[in-house]
Design an enzyme around this catalytic site. Structure first.
Site, PDB file in Angstrom:
ATOM      1  N   TYR A 137     -16.453  11.429 -53.507  1.00  0.00           N
ATOM      2  CA  TYR A 137     -17.818  11.867 -53.720  1.00  0.00           C
ATOM      3  C   TYR A 137     -18.247  11.441 -55.127  1.00  0.00           C
ATOM      4  CZ  TYR A 137     -17.414  14.888 -49.600  1.00  0.00           C
ATOM      5  OH  TYR A 137     -17.243  15.374 -48.329  1.00  0.00           O
ATOM      6  N   ASP A 173     -17.598  21.363 -39.608  1.00  0.00           N
ATOM      7  CA  ASP A 173     -17.294  21.515 -41.033  1.00  0.00           C
ATOM      8  C   ASP A 173     -17.591  22.935 -41.511  1.00  0.00           C
ATOM      9  OD1 ASP A 173     -16.619  18.794 -41.281  1.00  0.00           O
ATOM     10  OD2 ASP A 173     -18.720  18.250 -41.603  1.00  0.00           O
TER      11      ASP A 173
END
Length: 295
Positions: A137, A173
């Site tokens: 990320y 998720d």
């Protein structure tokens, strides 16, 4: 690359409750939970959670193979006999009383994009890649992030409530908002609090906001309004983080359905129930698995 022989136990307070079970690899019978769900004060369908009959083993271990932040790195799950099991298929979802198993893939305040390898045998956790390079990320994620086992977002199923978007072919998720930083492979007991309907390049990618039962404030939060009260700004921060994380790489922002807002706990439970039902069809081979591993 030779596998590292390091085995780390994650039993004790990070394992599933004794009322749960691990799946067998032999034919199994599907069971149903007893509770119906209520959404916005309206009684909805009687879809229920599926699990599989098996002897419950309260001890789960993780075995790391390879070195972290390499292409060979894998985190496998094993039972006490040393047999590999799948964190996606073999860890029970439903633990009773509105509590679910959550498997940590990415610890909070880290940036390596770890995920369950749904196309590999025993679906170990690995670092995602793009064009042969490890993915990160652009900045740290601020919460523990991972998946709900025994769920699947069906890529052939269009969701009429979320712009007709199709599932992303992955487990659901979870964004766990508790204060403690967990480890890759930890299995936590969590309770869902809210749901965000992220649309990533046209695919529906649910984010269930939950809290670990081990968090000091867990007893204070039981629905979306409690999150706003005791974790002010968190739901907006979660949405904005997932909306914007691809922008530094030159990609457009992700979108969100359901009016760009988080839905309440009942809606989150609805998502979990429906995706668990899709997973049950997948493992029964009522749905084509494609490249997904069912082992």
């Amino acid at each position: 690359m030779a596998a590292a022989a390091r085995v780390i136990a994650i039993a004790g307070n990070s394992t599933a409750a004794a009322s749960s079970c691990l799946l067998t690899k032999t034919p199994f019978a599907l069971q149903r939970c007893s509770n119906g769900l209520r959404f916005n004060n309206v009684r909805r369908s009687s879809k229920r959670l599926f699990s599989c009959n098996a002897i419950y083993n309260p001890q789960v271990q993780i075995k790391q193979e390879g070195q972290p932040e390499t292409l060979d790195y894998r985190v496998f799950f094993e039972d006490t006999s040393g047999k590999k099991i799948s964190p996606w298929h073999d860890v029970p979802l439903h633990l009773g009383d509105g509590v679910f198993s959550f498997i940590v893939e990415i610890p909070k305040e880290s940036s390596a994009k770890m995920e369950v390898a749904t196309d590999e045998l025993y679906t170990p956790i690995k670092q995602d890649t793009k064009k042969g390079k490890l993915r990160y990320y652009p900045y740290n994620i601020n919460w523990n992030y991972g998946l709900l086992p025994q769920t699947w977002e069906d890529p052939s199923l269009a969701n009429s409530e979320v712009e007709g978007a199709f599932g992303d072919n992955d487990p659901v998720d979870v964004v766990e908002i508790g204060e403690s930083r967990r480890k890759i492979g930890d299995i936590l007991k969590v309770k869902p609090l809210a749901a965000l309907a992220m649309i990533d390049e046209g695919e529906l990618d649910w984010k269930i906001v939950a809290i670990s039962l081990y968090d000091p404030r867990a007893s204070l939060v039981n629905d979306i309004d409690d999150v706003e009260k005791h974790f002010p700004g968190t739901l907006t921060a979660v949405r904005d983080w997932f909306r914007d994380y691809k922008i530094p790489d030159g990609k457009p922002a992700n979108k969100f359905g359901l009016g760009n807002k988080a839905a309440n706990k009942d809606y989150a439970l609805k998502v979990i129930t429906e995706t668990n039902e899709s997973w049950a069809k997948l493992v029964k081979r009522s749905m084509p698995a494609g490249e997904l591993s069912l082992v």
